[in-house]
Write a protein that holds these residues in place. Structure first.
Motif, PDB file in Angstrom:
ATOM      1  N   ALA A  95       0.863  -1.182   0.000  1.00 53.09           N
ATOM      2  CA  ALA A  95       0.000   0.000   0.000  1.00 53.09           C
ATOM      3  C   ALA A  95       0.901   1.234   0.000  1.00 53.09           C
ATOM      4  CB  ALA A  95      -0.903   0.006   1.221  1.00 53.09           C
ATOM      5  N   ILE A  96       0.577   2.207  -0.840  1.00 47.95           N
ATOM      6  CA  ILE A  96       1.391   3.419  -0.931  1.00 47.95           C
ATOM      7  C   ILE A  96       0.539   4.592  -0.461  1.00 47.95           C
ATOM      8  CG2 ILE A  96       2.786   4.893  -2.416  1.00 47.95           C
ATOM      9  CD1 ILE A  96       2.969   2.471  -4.342  1.00 47.95           C
ATOM     10  N   CYS A 112      -1.732  -4.975   4.953  1.00 43.15           N
ATOM     11  CA  CYS A 112      -0.906  -5.202   3.773  1.00 43.15           C
ATOM     12  C   CYS A 112       0.428  -5.740   4.262  1.00 43.15           C
ATOM     13  CB  CYS A 112      -0.721  -3.915   2.963  1.00 43.15           C
ATOM     14  SG  CYS A 112       0.067  -2.574   3.878  1.00 43.15           S
ATOM     15  N   ASP A 113       1.275  -6.182   3.346  1.00 43.14           N
ATOM     16  CA  ASP A 113       2.604  -6.643   3.750  1.00 43.14           C
ATOM     17  C   ASP A 113       3.523  -5.462   4.035  1.00 43.14           C
ATOM     18  OD1 ASP A 113       1.950  -9.382   3.345  1.00 43.14           O
ATOM     19  OD2 ASP A 113       2.280  -9.124   1.188  1.00 43.14           O
ATOM     20  N   ARG A 169      -2.500   1.390  13.847  1.00 43.52           N
ATOM     21  CA  ARG A 169      -3.324   0.197  13.666  1.00 43.52           C
ATOM     22  C   ARG A 169      -2.685  -0.765  12.672  1.00 43.52           C
ATOM     23  NH1 ARG A 169      -6.546  -0.820   9.638  1.00 43.52           N
ATOM     24  NH2 ARG A 169      -6.657   1.369   8.983  1.00 43.52           N
ATOM     25  N   LEU A 170      -2.198  -0.242  11.551  1.00 42.11           N
ATOM     26  CA  LEU A 170      -1.595  -1.103  10.539  1.00 42.11           C
ATOM     27  C   LEU A 170      -0.317  -1.755  11.046  1.00 42.11           C
ATOM     28  CD1 LEU A 170      -2.276   1.146   7.440  1.00 42.11           C
ATOM     29  CD2 LEU A 170      -3.187  -1.157   7.822  1.00 42.11           C
ATOM     30  N   TYR A 171       0.486  -0.998  11.787  1.00 45.27           N
ATOM     31  CA  TYR A 171       1.719  -1.579  12.327  1.00 45.27           C
ATOM     32  C   TYR A 171       1.384  -2.705  13.309  1.00 45.27           C
ATOM     33  CZ  TYR A 171       6.413  -1.901  14.263  1.00 45.27           C
ATOM     34  OH  TYR A 171       7.641  -2.363  14.665  1.00 45.27           O
ATOM     35  N   ALA A 172       0.337  -2.530  14.073  1.00 44.32           N
ATOM     36  CA  ALA A 172      -0.058  -3.547  15.054  1.00 44.32           C
ATOM     37  C   ALA A 172      -0.511  -4.847  14.403  1.00 44.32           C
ATOM     38  CB  ALA A 172      -1.169  -3.004  15.957  1.00 44.32           C
ATOM     39  N   SER A 232       4.829  -4.189   7.738  1.00 45.70           N
ATOM     40  CA  SER A 232       6.085  -3.448   7.721  1.00 45.70           C
ATOM     41  C   SER A 232       5.817  -2.070   7.113  1.00 45.70           C
ATOM     42  CB  SER A 232       7.140  -4.185   6.888  1.00 45.70           C
ATOM     43  OG  SER A 232       7.512  -5.402   7.499  1.00 45.70           O
ATOM     44  N   ILE A 233       6.548  -1.062   7.567  1.00 45.33           N
ATOM     45  CA  ILE A 233       6.327   0.293   7.081  1.00 45.33           C
ATOM     46  C   ILE A 233       7.661   0.892   6.635  1.00 45.33           C
ATOM     47  CG2 ILE A 233       5.458   2.597   7.604  1.00 45.33           C
ATOM     48  CD1 ILE A 233       3.690   1.432   9.719  1.00 45.33           C
TER      49      ILE A 233
END
Length: 325
Positions: free
Chosen positions: A20-21, A82-83, A107-110, A114-115
């Motif tokens: 995701a971008i 997302c990955d 939330r996404l990191y949890a 990976s970011i």
């Protein structure tokens, strides 16, 4: 249960990545392209889909890049998982760090995502508290302010940093280095080499960010690089050239010969150029008072600063700011 380090995308794994971008308003077009195009090239060179990506924005509205290009995407709070999340940001970061956006990042990191944050993106991750206890970097222009604002982050001057499931990079060129590192780590050095060759790009993953563009041939001369890094780190309190030579393990004469050979300027001239380029940036991009710009670039006398600035840029700070209003 804590997500383990093994869930990071920066490891050997031949499976495709769902990416995701997140594109923020006023990010640089080149930084945006540096995040996206290596994935496109990797897919093409591999002859198969290794990266699937979709664009997201902070809200339902399109993101407007500094070039005027608009990127349409879903609102980031609609993304469940997302990955890899790529966060591309540029200016107006404090305004953009809304509770809604920061909550989505946390939330996404949890979930185990990976970011990777690019250019101004590390600021948003730091505001969300995701960089606490991590090594991180950001664009070289903002490194000092970043390290002061976020003391729980170990701020480095590296072109990019990998820390567990989080990656951070400076501007466009360091982002390409980071993306090539991702491709090499997951899919092998041969593919990363073919992608870099497609861009005619020579990666510099081990080098630091510096406030001056230098010929790539210089990267084969580590003592010249060290001298340039010392200059870049001491713009506000310039070192004497003999001291720089000593710190690089060279005599003053040899250092001067190396600069003349590779940069076609004396060390003094290169140092002054770096200081005056930083002064131009501060004059253009900030409202820092002229006296403070002089001090920040190593001029104790406002008169000598004004003379040097006008000689280099053809105008005064005040006139430059008046013309840009």
């Amino acid at each position: 249960m804590p997500i383990s380090e093994k869930s990071s995308v920066f490891r050997r794994d031949p499976t495709p990545l769902n990416v995701a971008i997140l594109v923020q308003d006023e990010c640089n077009t080149l930084s945006f392209a540096a995040a996206v195009d290596p994935m496109r090239a990797a897919n093409r060179r591999a002859g198969k889909t290794l990266f699937n990506w979709q664009f997201y924005t902070a809200t339902e509205a399109p993101a407007s890049l500094t070039s005027g290009l608009q990127i349409n995407g879903l609102a980031i709070d609609q993304l469940l998982r997302c990955d890899l999340l790529l966060v591309v940001a540029g200016f107006r970061l404090e305004e953009q760090a809304t509770p809604r956006l920061l909550a989505s990042l946390r939330r996404l990191y949890a979930t185990g995502t990976s970011i990777a944050a690019i250019d101004g993106g590390p600021w948003l991750l730091a505001e969300a508290g995701l960089l606490d206890g991590h090594n991180a970097t950001t664009h070289w222009e903002d490194i000092e302010k970043f390290s002061q604002r976020f003391p729980k982050v170990t701020t480095l001057r590296d072109r990019f940093c990998i820390s567990d499931r989080i990656a951070t990079s400076g501007g466009a060129s360091p982002c390409i280095d980071m993306m090539l590192y991702l491709i090499e780590t997951r899919y092998g050095a041969d593919l990363a080499h073919r992608v870099s060759s497609a861009f005619l790009y020579d990666p510099m993953p081990a080098s630091a960010q510096r406030p001056i563009s230098i010929p790539r041939a210089i990267h084969h001369h580590p003592k010249v690089i060290k001298a340039l890094d010392l200059m870049g780190q001491t713009l506000d309190a310039p070192l004497a050239i003999p001291e720089i030579a000593m710190k690089t393990g060279l005599s003053t004469r040899v250092l001067e010969l190396n600069f003349q050979t590779h940069l076609h300027k004396s060390p003094q001239a290169v140092y002054l150029t770096m200081r005056l380029e930083e002064a131009l940036r501060l004059a253009t991009d900030t409202q820092t008072p002229v006296r403070d710009i002089a001090l920040a670039t190593g001029f104790n006398s406002p008169t000598s600063f004004a003379r040097a600035f006008k000689s280099a840029h053809g105008t005064s700070v005040r006139t430059l700011r008046t013309q840009r209003r």
